[in-house]
Design a protein around this motif. Structure first.
Motif, short mmCIF file in Angstrom:
data_model
loop_
_atom_site.label_atom_id
_atom_site.label_comp_id
_atom_site.label_asym_id
_atom_site.label_seq_id
_atom_site.Cartn_x
_atom_site.Cartn_y
_atom_site.Cartn_z
N LEU A 74 41.22 41.54 33.11
CA LEU A 74 40.11 40.60 33.33
C LEU A 74 39.02 41.25 34.17
CD1 LEU A 74 42.09 37.35 34.24
CD2 LEU A 74 40.91 37.84 32.10
N LYS A 75 37.80 41.11 33.73
CA LYS A 75 36.66 41.58 34.51
C LYS A 75 36.37 40.59 35.64
CE LYS A 75 34.77 44.55 31.13
NZ LYS A 75 35.47 45.75 31.51
N GLU A 76 35.59 41.03 36.62
CA GLU A 76 35.32 40.20 37.80
C GLU A 76 34.79 38.82 37.42
OE1 GLU A 76 32.68 40.22 41.91
OE2 GLU A 76 32.92 42.08 40.80
N HIS A 77 33.81 38.75 36.52
CA HIS A 77 33.23 37.45 36.16
C HIS A 77 34.25 36.55 35.48
CE1 HIS A 77 32.61 39.53 32.29
NE2 HIS A 77 32.60 38.32 31.76
N THR A 92 40.99 39.79 28.69
CA THR A 92 39.78 39.22 28.12
C THR A 92 39.88 37.71 28.03
OG1 THR A 92 40.54 39.42 25.86
CG2 THR A 92 39.35 41.30 26.76
N GLN A 93 38.81 37.04 27.66
CA GLN A 93 38.79 35.59 27.64
C GLN A 93 39.71 34.99 26.59
OE1 GLN A 93 34.69 34.47 27.31
NE2 GLN A 93 34.40 34.51 29.51
N ASN A 94 40.01 35.73 25.51
CA ASN A 94 40.87 35.22 24.45
C ASN A 94 42.35 35.29 24.83
OD1 ASN A 94 38.65 34.74 22.85
ND2 ASN A 94 38.77 36.73 21.85
N VAL A 119 36.43 35.12 38.29
CA VAL A 119 35.68 34.08 39.00
C VAL A 119 35.68 32.79 38.18
CG1 VAL A 119 33.40 33.41 39.85
CG2 VAL A 119 34.29 35.71 40.32
N THR A 120 35.45 32.89 36.89
CA THR A 120 35.47 31.72 36.01
C THR A 120 36.85 31.06 36.02
OG1 THR A 120 33.77 32.67 34.59
CG2 THR A 120 35.12 30.92 33.64
N LEU A 121 37.89 31.86 35.93
CA LEU A 121 39.26 31.35 35.97
C LEU A 121 39.53 30.66 37.30
CD1 LEU A 121 42.07 31.24 34.60
CD2 LEU A 121 42.57 33.40 35.74
N MET A 122 39.08 31.26 38.39
CA MET A 122 39.28 30.66 39.71
C MET A 122 38.56 29.32 39.83
SD MET A 122 38.99 33.94 42.23
CE MET A 122 39.07 32.91 43.70
N ARG A 123 37.32 29.27 39.37
CA ARG A 123 36.56 28.02 39.44
C ARG A 123 37.26 26.91 38.67
NH1 ARG A 123 30.71 30.71 38.65
NH2 ARG A 123 30.32 31.18 40.85
N LYS A 124 37.71 27.24 37.48
CA LYS A 124 38.39 26.26 36.63
C LYS A 124 39.70 25.81 37.29
CE LYS A 124 40.52 26.07 32.07
NZ LYS A 124 40.82 26.84 30.87
N THR A 125 40.47 26.75 37.77
CA THR A 125 41.77 26.46 38.36
C THR A 125 41.63 25.73 39.68
OG1 THR A 125 42.68 28.43 37.33
CG2 THR A 125 43.93 27.50 39.14
N THR A 145 41.57 44.32 45.05
CA THR A 145 40.21 44.38 44.52
C THR A 145 40.18 43.81 43.11
OG1 THR A 145 40.48 46.56 43.52
CG2 THR A 145 39.78 46.51 45.84
N PHE A 146 38.96 43.51 42.64
CA PHE A 146 38.82 43.05 41.27
C PHE A 146 39.23 44.15 40.29
CE2 PHE A 146 36.05 39.85 43.26
CZ PHE A 146 36.59 38.71 42.68
N SER A 147 39.06 45.40 40.70
CA SER A 147 39.51 46.51 39.85
C SER A 147 41.02 46.48 39.68
CB SER A 147 39.08 47.84 40.47
OG SER A 147 37.69 47.94 40.49
#
Length: 75
Positions: free
Chosen positions: A34-37, A1-3, A40-46, A24-26
């Motif tokens: 971590l869920k797919e979104h 999760t995000q926390n 993706v957020t982690l990847m964008r930031k990194t 896969t994201f699964s």
């Protein structure tokens, strides 16, 4: 999760897994929760951080290369 806090090594592994054609994201959700979104957020930031660092290095290398080329051309 995000926390959840991840080490740099874990973040690198998650990004590599997400970019892989064989994972896969699964799979990532099963291993890291971590869920797919979230991935993706982690990847964008990194990847933004990496892109900025690489961009700065490339700029410096191009500047050095240009200076060397000019010195050779005008020698």
């Amino acid at each position: 999760t995000q926390n959840q806090e991840f080490t740099e090594a874990h973040i690198s592994e998650i990004v590599q897994m997400a970019l892989s054609d064989h994972v896969t994201f699964s799979d990532i959700e099963f291993e890291y929760g971590l869920k797919e979104h979230e991935v993706v957020t982690l990847m964008r930031k990194t990847l933004r951080k990496d892109h900025i660092a690489v961009g700065a290095k490339e700029w410096l290398l191009l500047e050095v290369e240009e200076n060397i080329t000019n010195d050779l051309f005008w020698a």
